[in-house]
Design a protein around this motif. Structure first.
Motif, PDB file in Angstrom:
ATOM      1  N   ASN A 161      95.016-103.320  24.109  1.00 51.84           N
ATOM      2  CA  ASN A 161      95.999-102.668  23.243  1.00 51.84           C
ATOM      3  C   ASN A 161      96.630-103.710  22.331  1.00 51.84           C
ATOM      4  O   ASN A 161      97.675-104.263  22.633  1.00 51.84           O
ATOM      5  N   ARG A 162      96.008-103.951  21.189  1.00 53.61           N
ATOM      6  CA  ARG A 162      96.481-105.010  20.283  1.00 53.61           C
ATOM      7  C   ARG A 162      97.909-104.805  19.814  1.00 53.61           C
ATOM      8  O   ARG A 162      98.624-105.763  19.560  1.00 53.61           O
ATOM      9  N   ALA A 163      98.347-103.566  19.718  1.00 54.10           N
ATOM     10  CA  ALA A 163      99.734-103.305  19.312  1.00 54.10           C
ATOM     11  C   ALA A 163     100.712-103.909  20.316  1.00 54.10           C
ATOM     12  O   ALA A 163     101.837-104.265  19.962  1.00 54.10           O
ATOM     13  N   GLY A 164     100.280-104.069  21.563  1.00 54.04           N
ATOM     14  CA  GLY A 164     101.109-104.668  22.602  1.00 54.04           C
ATOM     15  C   GLY A 164     101.364-106.150  22.403  1.00 54.04           C
ATOM     16  O   GLY A 164     102.163-106.743  23.133  1.00 54.04           O
ATOM     17  N   LEU A 165     100.708-106.761  21.433  1.00 56.62           N
ATOM     18  CA  LEU A 165     100.919-108.184  21.155  1.00 56.62           C
ATOM     19  C   LEU A 165     102.191-108.438  20.352  1.00 56.62           C
ATOM     20  O   LEU A 165     102.622-109.579  20.211  1.00 56.62           O
TER      21      LEU A 165
ATOM     22  N   LYS B 106      96.669-116.003   5.321  1.00 58.57           N
ATOM     23  CA  LYS B 106      97.951-116.268   5.985  1.00 58.57           C
ATOM     24  C   LYS B 106      98.799-114.994   6.014  1.00 58.57           C
ATOM     25  O   LYS B 106      98.998-114.350   4.991  1.00 58.57           O
ATOM     26  N   ILE B 107      99.285-114.655   7.218  1.00 57.69           N
ATOM     27  CA  ILE B 107     100.101-113.461   7.425  1.00 57.69           C
ATOM     28  C   ILE B 107     101.356-113.883   8.166  1.00 57.69           C
ATOM     29  O   ILE B 107     101.265-114.596   9.170  1.00 57.69           O
ATOM     30  N   GLN B 108     102.529-113.443   7.709  1.00 57.42           N
ATOM     31  CA  GLN B 108     103.786-113.826   8.358  1.00 57.42           C
ATOM     32  C   GLN B 108     104.523-112.596   8.874  1.00 57.42           C
ATOM     33  O   GLN B 108     104.536-111.544   8.242  1.00 57.42           O
ATOM     34  N   GLY B 109     105.155-112.766  10.044  1.00 54.62           N
ATOM     35  CA  GLY B 109     105.993-111.728  10.630  1.00 54.62           C
ATOM     36  C   GLY B 109     105.252-110.893  11.656  1.00 54.62           C
ATOM     37  O   GLY B 109     104.073-110.586  11.490  1.00 54.62           O
ATOM     38  N   SER B 110     105.957-110.544  12.711  1.00 53.78           N
ATOM     39  CA  SER B 110     105.374-109.818  13.832  1.00 53.78           C
ATOM     40  C   SER B 110     104.664-108.539  13.400  1.00 53.78           C
ATOM     41  O   SER B 110     103.516-108.297  13.781  1.00 53.78           O
ATOM     42  N   GLN B 111     105.321-107.710  12.605  1.00 55.50           N
ATOM     43  CA  GLN B 111     104.720-106.432  12.198  1.00 55.50           C
ATOM     44  C   GLN B 111     103.456-106.642  11.368  1.00 55.50           C
ATOM     45  O   GLN B 111     102.457-105.948  11.564  1.00 55.50           O
ATOM     46  N   ASN B 112     103.482-107.584  10.438  1.00 57.49           N
ATOM     47  CA  ASN B 112     102.313-107.852   9.598  1.00 57.49           C
ATOM     48  C   ASN B 112     101.165-108.425  10.418  1.00 57.49           C
ATOM     49  O   ASN B 112      99.999-108.090  10.185  1.00 57.49           O
ATOM     50  N   ILE B 113     101.485-109.291  11.374  1.00 58.70           N
ATOM     51  CA  ILE B 113     100.455-109.886  12.225  1.00 58.70           C
ATOM     52  C   ILE B 113      99.777-108.804  13.056  1.00 58.70           C
ATOM     53  O   ILE B 113      98.546-108.717  13.119  1.00 58.70           O
ATOM     54  N   VAL B 114     100.568-107.971  13.699  1.00 58.68           N
ATOM     55  CA  VAL B 114      99.999-106.907  14.533  1.00 58.68           C
ATOM     56  C   VAL B 114      99.205-105.917  13.671  1.00 58.68           C
ATOM     57  O   VAL B 114      98.137-105.456  14.077  1.00 58.68           O
ATOM     58  N   ALA B 115      99.682-105.616  12.474  1.00 52.17           N
ATOM     59  CA  ALA B 115      98.933-104.735  11.568  1.00 52.17           C
ATOM     60  C   ALA B 115      97.572-105.347  11.253  1.00 52.17           C
ATOM     61  O   ALA B 115      96.559-104.634  11.217  1.00 52.17           O
ATOM     62  N   THR B 116      97.524-106.644  11.036  1.00 51.53           N
ATOM     63  CA  THR B 116      96.258-107.317  10.759  1.00 51.53           C
ATOM     64  C   THR B 116      95.346-107.265  11.976  1.00 51.53           C
ATOM     65  O   THR B 116      94.160-106.929  11.865  1.00 51.53           O
ATOM     66  N   LEU B 117      95.885-107.587  13.146  1.00 49.99           N
ATOM     67  CA  LEU B 117      95.062-107.608  14.361  1.00 49.99           C
ATOM     68  C   LEU B 117      94.544-106.219  14.726  1.00 49.99           C
ATOM     69  O   LEU B 117      93.418-106.088  15.207  1.00 49.99           O
ATOM     70  N   THR B 118      95.351-105.203  14.490  1.00 52.46           N
ATOM     71  CA  THR B 118      94.901-103.842  14.822  1.00 52.46           C
ATOM     72  C   THR B 118      93.928-103.288  13.782  1.00 52.46           C
ATOM     73  O   THR B 118      93.248-102.302  14.053  1.00 52.46           O
ATOM     74  N   SER B 119      93.848-103.920  12.611  1.00 46.24           N
ATOM     75  CA  SER B 119      92.928-103.443  11.578  1.00 46.24           C
ATOM     76  C   SER B 119      91.572-104.154  11.610  1.00 46.24           C
ATOM     77  O   SER B 119      90.699-103.835  10.804  1.00 46.24           O
ATOM     78  N   ILE B 120      91.388-105.078  12.534  1.00 48.28           N
ATOM     79  CA  ILE B 120      90.085-105.745  12.666  1.00 48.28           C
ATOM     80  C   ILE B 120      89.049-104.664  12.955  1.00 48.28           C
ATOM     81  O   ILE B 120      89.282-103.787  13.788  1.00 48.28           O
ATOM     82  N   PRO B 121      87.905-104.695  12.260  1.00 49.84           N
ATOM     83  CA  PRO B 121      86.939-103.592  12.357  1.00 49.84           C
ATOM     84  C   PRO B 121      86.468-103.246  13.775  1.00 49.84           C
ATOM     85  O   PRO B 121      86.238-102.086  14.067  1.00 49.84           O
ATOM     86  N   PHE B 122      86.314-104.213  14.644  1.00 50.62           N
ATOM     87  CA  PHE B 122      85.883-103.878  16.001  1.00 50.62           C
ATOM     88  C   PHE B 122      87.110-103.541  16.837  1.00 50.62           C
ATOM     89  O   PHE B 122      88.057-104.295  16.912  1.00 50.62           O
TER      90      PHE B 122
END
Length: 130
Positions: A21-25, A41-57
């Protein structure tokens, strides 16, 4: 404090959450945290989690090979992680160099919190396609 034990526990927790559950990060990052993902480069918790949850796999399994840790002053730690990433739908156990395994490199800079835990100040994530 045993930095190697803390780093190992952090890595186990991080990748368990990443795989399930990447959102849990989100609670591992703060607004001043910075992620470099594949050179972006991505800054901030919300932006980081948005990036991690949008990874294609969406389904994957991290197989960690190494965890190296150094104290970096003021209670901080630098953690280097390498390993393999197996994507869902790959049924055969293939060697590291075959195409459905990917080399995985992570570097974390962990900062202590007032509560006695750590958060990720800096995170560098790079996939290396074999």
């Amino acid at each position: 404090m045993d930095t190697d034990a803390v780093a190992k526990a952090f890595v186990e927790h991080y990748y368990s959450a990443f795989d399930a559950n990447r959102a849990g990060l989100a609670n591992l990052y703060q607004e001043g945290s910075m992620l470099t993902f594949e050179g972006q480069k991505i800054q901030g918790s919300q932006n980081i989690v948005a990036t991690l949850t949008s990874i294609p796999f969406q389904q994957c399994k991290h197989n960690i090979t190494t965890v190296d840790c150094q104290s970096s002053g003021f209670g901080c730690m630098l953690v280097f992680v390498s390993g393999n990433l197996q994507l869902a739908g790959e049924h055969h156990a293939l060697k590291f160099s075959q195409l459905n395994f990917h080399s995985l490199l992570f570097i974390f800079h962990l900062m202590p919190t007032q509560e006695g835990s750590f958060y990720v100040l800096n995170d560098i994530f790079r996939l290396s396609y074999a």
